[in-house]
Motif scaffolding. Structure first.
Motif, PDB file in Angstrom:
ATOM      1  N   GLY B  49     100.071 -40.168  49.717  1.00  0.00           N
ATOM      2  CA  GLY B  49     100.615 -39.805  48.208  1.00  0.00           C
ATOM      3  C   GLY B  49      99.518 -40.310  47.145  1.00  0.00           C
ATOM      4  N   ALA B  50      98.766 -41.199  47.581  1.00  0.00           N
ATOM      5  CA  ALA B  50      97.890 -41.915  46.556  1.00  0.00           C
ATOM      6  C   ALA B  50      96.912 -41.229  45.879  1.00  0.00           C
ATOM      7  CB  ALA B  50      97.447 -43.189  46.980  1.00  0.00           C
ATOM      8  N   GLY B  51      96.553 -39.912  46.493  1.00  0.00           N
ATOM      9  CA  GLY B  51      95.662 -38.998  45.858  1.00  0.00           C
ATOM     10  C   GLY B  51      94.555 -38.474  46.733  1.00  0.00           C
ATOM     11  N   ASP B  52      93.510 -38.404  46.105  1.00  0.00           N
ATOM     12  CA  ASP B  52      92.085 -37.732  46.643  1.00  0.00           C
ATOM     13  C   ASP B  52      92.321 -36.353  46.928  1.00  0.00           C
ATOM     14  OD1 ASP B  52      90.122 -39.594  46.457  1.00  0.00           O
ATOM     15  OD2 ASP B  52      90.709 -40.757  48.457  1.00  0.00           O
ATOM     16  N   ASP B  53      92.935 -35.410  45.934  1.00  0.00           N
ATOM     17  CA  ASP B  53      92.806 -34.041  46.271  1.00  0.00           C
ATOM     18  C   ASP B  53      91.662 -33.566  46.203  1.00  0.00           C
ATOM     19  OD1 ASP B  53      95.653 -34.583  46.224  1.00  0.00           O
ATOM     20  OD2 ASP B  53      95.674 -34.063  43.930  1.00  0.00           O
ATOM     21  N   ASP B  54      90.582 -34.027  45.308  1.00  0.00           N
ATOM     22  CA  ASP B  54      89.332 -33.619  45.311  1.00  0.00           C
ATOM     23  C   ASP B  54      88.563 -33.286  46.863  1.00  0.00           C
ATOM     24  OD1 ASP B  54      89.223 -36.221  45.086  1.00  0.00           O
ATOM     25  OD2 ASP B  54      87.517 -36.322  43.958  1.00  0.00           O
TER      26      ASP B  54
END
Lengths: 301, 582
Positions: B49-54
């Motif tokens: 859940g900490a991110g890095d969607d890109d």
């Protein structure tokens, strides 16, 4: 590494407790937090050193001795890690089928080698660093062209390790391969079974056009929460010291980081290493891009 | 059958404390088992859940589709090989007598004792361009180099399927054999009496009855294949697990790696749920409680040779060839003469950790399956399902995810010690062998649960109800009916778990305490230096340690007559239940 630790203990009376793993130790130290027993992290490859710095578990070494001994290109600009020894990513070539004795990394993409090159996965950290160096040298667009050219020259899908690359050349599957300096020397000196693979191949130290040979490091970092900080610093200084450096050369077959320390004979037999002057921090900065390029050109497919 | 059919009167009669929720202890046990596995999985989700969607457009365009395809192909291939080799050999050694049958019964599980990546190295070496096989071909046919002829490439998807298939089929073999051994003789003999051919006997009776066990065995083999990193990387097969690692290490995104791992976990969970759903209406109560053993048919003539060959192939490829190779390397390299004394210590450490973990896993796994049998509520089923999910996560990722929960407990202990004015003990969980044991439990609990449930599925629920109606308490039911009938499954599961613990690498590598090596990490340090052969002796020690429980298990399974033992026991304790059950 065990003999190095034992020599350190003999020399200083400080006992070394070890955990070795291929990846993830920086995450373990990070999770352990204030209670972590770790004083130093030893690792190969600039990628792992940078990962340790990024995860926030390191601290500045502030050692005059290290700064004097280790060239600027092989230390972190902020003092968070230092190299202890070096290896170069070089070309293994068939003695019979490849007459030339010098080559550039750029030439590996030349169509004249079509179907003649073997290499391990493009996502392996050694190749990742090499490809990152190409990006740092030539920019992303040119590097992509180069990687496509190299891919087109491959004799087979990337697999195995560096020693399999030498084996495949010996078997006649390919003429050129890319591998680290110490693998070939270990096959040649330490393993009778694999001596024929070394015998069938020679090592060429490639260079970048107008540059030197791509090197990578085994390095060491001081942990932020080190419970024995003074001993940790002592250990790091000892590792780049006059006593340990010849051990790096003859046991792990790496290039000593300290000037004037003799290089192992087999390694010296490759010729004089002209390491590329580009600082490793620039290689590290392009690692992600290199990994993405490998995906994009389908290098491992 | 659900808990609602349970006679509440019997609960009252025995004075159990919670009338609304029967069996509180069994329920608590289930929740604890699920929590143990849920802790690292929840942490994994947190990391994801900490991110890095890109990163995802790139992954979706260049990585995931191919990795998914490769993974599906690899798993399909491994499923095919393990089902055919595992079920086929299990049926042959259970149903027939032929020369060498007794030896095969205990030889067949042995490939499991080899770390998969070591077997991958062995075959790449033997069948590679300069290996003995191709060298012999060249000298026979007068070819001068590998460019002169075609030879299948070992380092390929096909190679990975075969190597993994012949190392992992014992999961299916052991699961299926236990079922074949305990299935109804009466049914088989009745079918024979009506003139059913051997093939129809297998297809219409033996296989359907063993289906839960075979499914459990294949699931374990596939999860093992799914999480492999050594062999697939070496063979150049770009699987999803490999992409988890490259995303973490090269794309420098631990969250991204955790996201892929979570997606894989969801996919695995969905598949397992689907399999459960698929057999929800089938009754698999094929257990014969009146007689013990299927009588073996003695083979003669060509079928005898055929049976021999069918057993020889998997044992040869999965066990004999790697064994001979490693033995040769031990001799050629003088590893026995120059015996590394540290190996004693590593062997002891390996066995101790594996034994402790196995005991814990068996208690938790069989305990959970039995508790579910008693509680019979959807929430209990969910708890057991969760407890079995740890196997669906790659070992290194699981180890990473386990770190924070372990350290959190350590911190609480240290804080408590500080408050009480005691010396703080430091990382007593995360920094000790307990961390490794914990990782093994989370990772291999699925094996114990899977085999326990497959075994229980064959014991008619009516038997429980009859016993309960006659006044048996749950603990008595478990002790006098379930456990005796589960004994072969228990042995099989204990063996699988123990051997898996012996050779576990990724989690051990990351979590082991200072200055500690297991045999598996000892071998690995040579492999990373490009000379795995130096670890040959340690690999052979793993096999030797693994053989001990294999022989013990096979002997137990061949001599114990569970049905007879059970019948005597039940008659002694509770005549009514026997009448009701039979």
């Amino acid at each position: 590494m065990q003999p190095l630790f034992e020599a350190f203990t003999k020399d200083t009376g400080i006992k070394v407790n070890v955990i070795s793993a291929s990846s993830g130790l920086e995450q373990r130290i990070k999770a352990e937090g204030g209670n972590s027993p770790a004083d130093v992290l030893l690792t190969v490859d600039i990628a792992r050193l940078e990962a340790a710095v990024e995860s926030g578990i390191t601290q500045a070494l502030n050692s005059k001795m290290v700064e004097e001994v280790v060239p600027v290109a092989y230390r972190d600009p902020n003092g968070q890690w230092t190299a202890a020894a070096m290896r170069a990513r070089v070309v293994y070539a068939s003695k019979v089928r490849v007459p030339q004795t010098s080559i550039t990394y750029e030439e590996l993409a030349d169509p004249k080698w079509k179907g003649k090159i073997c290499i391990r996965s493009g996502q392996h950290m050694y190749n990742n660093a090499l490809f990152a160096a190409v990006i740092a040298k030539h920019g992303e667009a040119k590097a992509e062209e180069w990687l496509k050219g190299l891919k087109a020259n491959l004799a087979q899908k990337p697999s195995g390790g560096d020693r399999e690359t030498a084996r495949d050349i010996a078997a006649g599957k390919c003429d050129l391969g890319i591998g680290n300096t110490y693998y070939w020397a270990l096959m040649n000196d330490k393993d009778a079974d694999k001596k024929p693979w070394a015998d069938a191949t020679k090592v060429i130290l490639p260079t970048f056009q107008g540059g030197g040979t791509h090197v990578n490091v085994s390095g060491v970092a001081l942990i932020k929460t080190a419970p024995n900080k003074a001993n940790g610093v002592k250990f790091i200084e000892w590792m780049v010291g006059a006593q340990a450096q010849p051990m790096h050369a003859d046991m792990t077959y790496e290039y000593p980081i300290r000037a004037g320390v003799p290089i192992n004979k087999t390694i010296a037999g490759y010729g004089a290493l002209q390491a590329d002057p580009m600082p490793l921090s620039q290689v590290a900065a392009n690692r992600k891009k290199a990994s993405a390029l490998v995906d994009k050109v389908g290098f491992d497919n | 059958m659900t808990g609602t059919t349970h006679p509440a009167a019997s609960d009252r009669r025995h004075g159990w404390p919670l009338r609304r929720w029967p069996h509180p202890r069994a329920t608590l046990f289930l929740i604890a088992a699920a929590a143990l596995v849920l802790a690292p999985l929840a942490n994994l989700a947190l990391i994801a859940g900490a991110g890095d969607d890109d990163l995802w457009p790139h992954l979706a365009a260049h990585v995931i589709p191919r990795a998914t395809l490769n993974t599906v192909l690899l798993l399909s291939g491994v499923a095919l090989v393990t089902v055919v080799a595992g079920t086929g050999t299990a049926w042959i050694v259970t149903a027939y007598d032929f020369p060498g049958r007794n030896a095969f019964a205990w030889l067949l599980p042995l490939p499991l004792a080899f770390p998969t990546y070591i077997v991958a190295y062995v075959y790449a070496d033997l069948l590679g361009g300069v290996g003995p096989v191709q060298s012999a071909l060249r000298s026979v046919f007068g070819w001068s180099s590998a460019a002169d002829y075609w030879f299948p490439e070992v380092r390929s998807l096909g190679g990975a399927i075969l190597v993994m298939g012949f190392v992992l089929y014992p999961y299916v073999y052991l699961a299926a054999r236990v079922m074949f051994q305990t299935q109804s003789v009466a049914l088989l003999e009745a079918a024979r009496g009506f003139g059913a051919t051997q093939w129809r006997l297998v297809r219409d009776i033996a296989l359907p009855m063993a289906r839960p066990a075979i499914a459990a065995g294949v699931a374990l083999a596939l999860l093992e294949a799914l999480n492999d990193i050594g062999a697939t990387e070496y063979f150049g097969v770009q699987t999803l697990t490999l992409s988890v690692f490259t995303t973490w290490l090269n794309r420098s995104s631990l969250p991204g790696a955790a996201q892929i791992a979570c997606l894989m976990l969801v996919a695995v969970a969905a598949l397992i749920a689907l399999e459960h759903y698929g057999r929800r209406r089938h009754g698999f109560a094929g257990l014969d409680i009146r007689a013990g053993h299927t009588t073996r048919v003695a083979l003669a003539g060509p079928p005898r040779l055929l049976a021999l060959a069918a057993c020889l192939l998997p044992v040869g490829l999965g066990f004999a060839v790697p064994l001979l190779y490693l033995t040769f390397e031990v001799a050629a390299r003088g590893l026995l003469i120059g015996f590394d004394p540290a190996l004693w210590r590593h062997t002891l450490a390996t066995v101790l950790i594996a034994a402790a973990a196995t005991a814990l896993i068996m208690a938790l796994g069989f305990g959970a399956a039995l508790a579910l049998r008693i509680v019979r509520r959807p929430i209990a089923a969910l708890a057991v399902f969760i407890a079995g999910l740890g196997y669906a996560v790659p070992g290194t990722v699981l180890a990473l995810a386990l770190l924070s929960p372990l350290v959190a407990i350590d911190n609480i202990i240290n804080e408590a010690a500080r408050i009480m004015g005691l010396a703080t003990p430091g990382l007593i969980l995360a920094g000790s062998g307990a961390a490794v044991v914990c990782a093994y439990v989370v990772r291999f609990l699925a094996i114990a649960i899977g085999l326990a449930q497959a075994g229980l599925a064959r014991i008619p629920v009516d038997l429980d109800d009859a016993a309960r109606a006659a006044g048996a308490r749950p603990a008595g039911l478990v002790r006098s009916i379930h456990l005796p009938l589960l004994r072969p499954a228990l042995w099989g599961a204990a063996l699988l778990v123990f051997v898996d613990c012996l050779k576990e690498l990724p989690a051990t590598l990351l979590l082991r305490p200072l200055n500690t090596e297991t045999l598996s990490t000892y071998i690995y340090q040579f492999a990373t230096r490009g000379s795995f052969e130096e670890g040959s002796l340690a690999a052979l020690i793993i096999v030797m340690v693994g053989i001990v429980p294999v022989i013990r298990m096979v002997r137990a399974a061949d001599t114990v007559l569970p049905g007879l033992a059970l019948r005597a026991e039940m008659a002694r304790r509770n005549p009514a239940a026997v009448r009701g059950g039979a």
